[in-house]
Write a protein that holds these residues in place. Structure first.
Motif, PDB file in Angstrom:
ATOM      1  N   VAL A  42      16.711   0.442   7.540  1.00  0.00           N
ATOM      2  CA  VAL A  42      17.432   0.460   6.269  1.00  0.00           C
ATOM      3  C   VAL A  42      18.545   1.501   6.352  1.00  0.00           C
ATOM      4  CG1 VAL A  42      15.450  -0.344   4.925  1.00  0.00           C
ATOM      5  CG2 VAL A  42      15.816   2.109   5.250  1.00  0.00           C
ATOM      6  N   ALA A  43      19.523   1.400   5.457  1.00  0.00           N
ATOM      7  CA  ALA A  43      20.641   2.343   5.462  1.00  0.00           C
ATOM      8  C   ALA A  43      20.197   3.760   5.136  1.00  0.00           C
ATOM      9  CB  ALA A  43      21.712   1.883   4.476  1.00  0.00           C
ATOM     10  N   ASP A  44      19.261   3.909   4.194  1.00  0.00           N
ATOM     11  CA  ASP A  44      18.807   5.230   3.759  1.00  0.00           C
ATOM     12  C   ASP A  44      17.279   5.236   3.659  1.00  0.00           C
ATOM     13  OD1 ASP A  44      18.211   7.628   2.512  1.00  0.00           O
ATOM     14  OD2 ASP A  44      19.787   7.431   0.995  1.00  0.00           O
ATOM     15  N   PRO A  45      16.603   5.626   4.736  1.00  0.00           N
ATOM     16  CA  PRO A  45      15.134   5.589   4.736  1.00  0.00           C
ATOM     17  C   PRO A  45      14.502   6.374   3.593  1.00  0.00           C
ATOM     18  CG  PRO A  45      15.932   5.950   6.950  1.00  0.00           C
ATOM     19  CD  PRO A  45      17.116   6.048   6.037  1.00  0.00           C
ATOM     20  N   ARG A  46      15.019   7.546   3.302  1.00  0.00           N
ATOM     21  CA  ARG A  46      14.437   8.386   2.254  1.00  0.00           C
ATOM     22  C   ARG A  46      14.452   7.697   0.892  1.00  0.00           C
ATOM     23  NH1 ARG A  46      16.427  14.374   2.951  1.00  0.00           N
ATOM     24  NH2 ARG A  46      14.614  14.868   4.192  1.00  0.00           N
ATOM     25  N   SER A  47      15.592   7.119   0.535  1.00  0.00           N
ATOM     26  CA  SER A  47      15.672   6.472  -0.779  1.00  0.00           C
ATOM     27  C   SER A  47      14.869   5.169  -0.811  1.00  0.00           C
ATOM     28  CB  SER A  47      17.129   6.227  -1.191  1.00  0.00           C
ATOM     29  OG  SER A  47      17.731   5.284  -0.351  1.00  0.00           O
ATOM     30  N   THR A  48      14.756   4.484   0.325  1.00  0.00           N
ATOM     31  CA  THR A  48      13.943   3.259   0.362  1.00  0.00           C
ATOM     32  C   THR A  48      12.471   3.599   0.160  1.00  0.00           C
ATOM     33  OG1 THR A  48      15.539   2.147   1.793  1.00  0.00           O
ATOM     34  CG2 THR A  48      13.286   1.265   1.768  1.00  0.00           C
ATOM     35  N   VAL A  49      11.993   4.640   0.836  1.00  0.00           N
ATOM     36  CA  VAL A  49      10.599   5.069   0.650  1.00  0.00           C
ATOM     37  C   VAL A  49      10.381   5.487  -0.798  1.00  0.00           C
ATOM     38  CG1 VAL A  49       8.910   6.844   1.264  1.00  0.00           C
ATOM     39  CG2 VAL A  49      10.217   5.690   3.061  1.00  0.00           C
ATOM     40  N   ALA A  50      11.314   6.223  -1.368  1.00  0.00           N
ATOM     41  CA  ALA A  50      11.193   6.664  -2.764  1.00  0.00           C
ATOM     42  C   ALA A  50      11.166   5.463  -3.712  1.00  0.00           C
ATOM     43  CB  ALA A  50      12.338   7.596  -3.130  1.00  0.00           C
ATOM     44  N   ARG A  92       0.817  -1.223   0.000  1.00  0.00           N
ATOM     45  CA  ARG A  92       0.000   0.000   0.000  1.00  0.00           C
ATOM     46  C   ARG A  92       0.840   1.257   0.000  1.00  0.00           C
ATOM     47  NH1 ARG A  92      -3.609  -0.733   4.955  1.00  0.00           N
ATOM     48  NH2 ARG A  92      -4.077   1.407   4.451  1.00  0.00           N
ATOM     49  N   GLY A  93       2.060   1.197   0.570  1.00  0.00           N
ATOM     50  CA  GLY A  93       2.911   2.380   0.619  1.00  0.00           C
ATOM     51  C   GLY A  93       4.011   2.223   1.644  1.00  0.00           C
ATOM     52  N   ALA A  94       4.871   3.227   1.714  1.00  0.00           N
ATOM     53  CA  ALA A  94       5.990   3.195   2.651  1.00  0.00           C
ATOM     54  C   ALA A  94       6.226   4.590   3.212  1.00  0.00           C
ATOM     55  CB  ALA A  94       7.256   2.700   1.953  1.00  0.00           C
ATOM     56  N   THR A  95       6.636   4.640   4.473  1.00  0.00           N
ATOM     57  CA  THR A  95       6.974   5.909   5.119  1.00  0.00           C
ATOM     58  C   THR A  95       8.172   5.710   6.041  1.00  0.00           C
ATOM     59  OG1 THR A  95       5.445   5.457   6.936  1.00  0.00           O
ATOM     60  CG2 THR A  95       4.608   6.817   5.141  1.00  0.00           C
ATOM     61  N   ALA A  96       8.957   6.758   6.193  1.00  0.00           N
ATOM     62  CA  ALA A  96      10.017   6.759   7.207  1.00  0.00           C
ATOM     63  C   ALA A  96       9.343   7.181   8.510  1.00  0.00           C
ATOM     64  CB  ALA A  96      11.122   7.735   6.814  1.00  0.00           C
ATOM     65  N   ASP A  97       9.561   6.421   9.583  1.00  0.00           N
ATOM     66  CA  ASP A  97       8.857   6.698  10.834  1.00  0.00           C
ATOM     67  C   ASP A  97       9.704   6.315  12.047  1.00  0.00           C
ATOM     68  OD1 ASP A  97       7.124   7.097  12.920  1.00  0.00           O
ATOM     69  OD2 ASP A  97       5.542   5.811  12.139  1.00  0.00           O
ATOM     70  N   PRO A  98      10.608   7.199  12.474  1.00  0.00           N
ATOM     71  CA  PRO A  98      11.455   6.891  13.627  1.00  0.00           C
ATOM     72  C   PRO A  98      10.670   6.709  14.924  1.00  0.00           C
ATOM     73  CG  PRO A  98      12.092   8.996  12.636  1.00  0.00           C
ATOM     74  CD  PRO A  98      10.917   8.488  11.880  1.00  0.00           C
ATOM     75  N   GLY A  99       9.487   7.291  15.025  1.00  0.00           N
ATOM     76  CA  GLY A  99       8.698   7.201  16.253  1.00  0.00           C
ATOM     77  C   GLY A  99       7.963   5.887  16.434  1.00  0.00           C
ATOM     78  N   ILE A 100       7.934   5.062  15.409  1.00  0.00           N
ATOM     79  CA  ILE A 100       7.153   3.825  15.501  1.00  0.00           C
ATOM     80  C   ILE A 100       7.678   2.875  16.571  1.00  0.00           C
ATOM     81  CG2 ILE A 100       8.410   2.544  13.723  1.00  0.00           C
ATOM     82  CD1 ILE A 100       5.254   1.792  12.989  1.00  0.00           C
ATOM     83  N   VAL A 101       8.954   2.964  16.891  1.00  0.00           N
ATOM     84  CA  VAL A 101       9.514   2.031  17.882  1.00  0.00           C
ATOM     85  C   VAL A 101       8.939   2.255  19.276  1.00  0.00           C
ATOM     86  CG1 VAL A 101      11.638   1.602  16.600  1.00  0.00           C
ATOM     87  CG2 VAL A 101      11.569   3.424  18.295  1.00  0.00           C
TER      88      VAL A 101
END
Length: 118
Positions: free
Chosen positions: A101-109, A36-45
């Motif tokens: 992941v190593a690079d959250p921004r590029s993984t979401v993209a 459905r989609g992907a987001t970077a979310d440091p607060g999820i932990v």
């Protein structure tokens, strides 16, 4: 940590290193039609994880494996929350994947671009 790739309408998550041991899983493949989609979310932990089965949870150190909460099945592999990415799924084994992941921004993209290209 995990590596995310997309090929042939399939999203693949490769769990790396000792995380394979802690997560009790080395690879997850999901058809893009179920992503459905992907987001970077440091607060999820900080969210409650639920019941671990199987996996590892040492608060502040690592969350890895399959967790069950409120009827959902979530796969986790996170040590550093700043690198956490959440991949939302539908009609799949897991409701979502929460991975470092190593690079959250590029993984979401990467995930979002693959979804737009379908």
């Amino acid at each position: 940590m995990a590596l995310v790739s997309v090929a042939n309408d399939t999203l693949t998550v490769e769990v790396e290193g000792l995380d394979r041991l802690w997560a009790v899983k080395s690879r997850i493949e999901i058809p893009l039609g179920n992503v459905r989609g992907a987001t970077a979310d440091p607060g999820i932990v900080r969210e409650p994880k639920g019941i671990r089965a199987p996996g590892t949870h040492l608060p502040g150190v690592i969350v890895a494996g399959t967790f069950h909460r409120d009827g959902e099945k979530v796969f986790w592999d996170v040590k550093n929350p700043e690198r956490a990415v959440v991949i939302e799924l539908a009609d799949a084994k897991y409701t979502r994947l929460v991975i470092e992941v190593a690079d959250p921004r590029s993984t979401v993209a990467l995930v979002e671009q693959a979804l737009r290209s379908r």
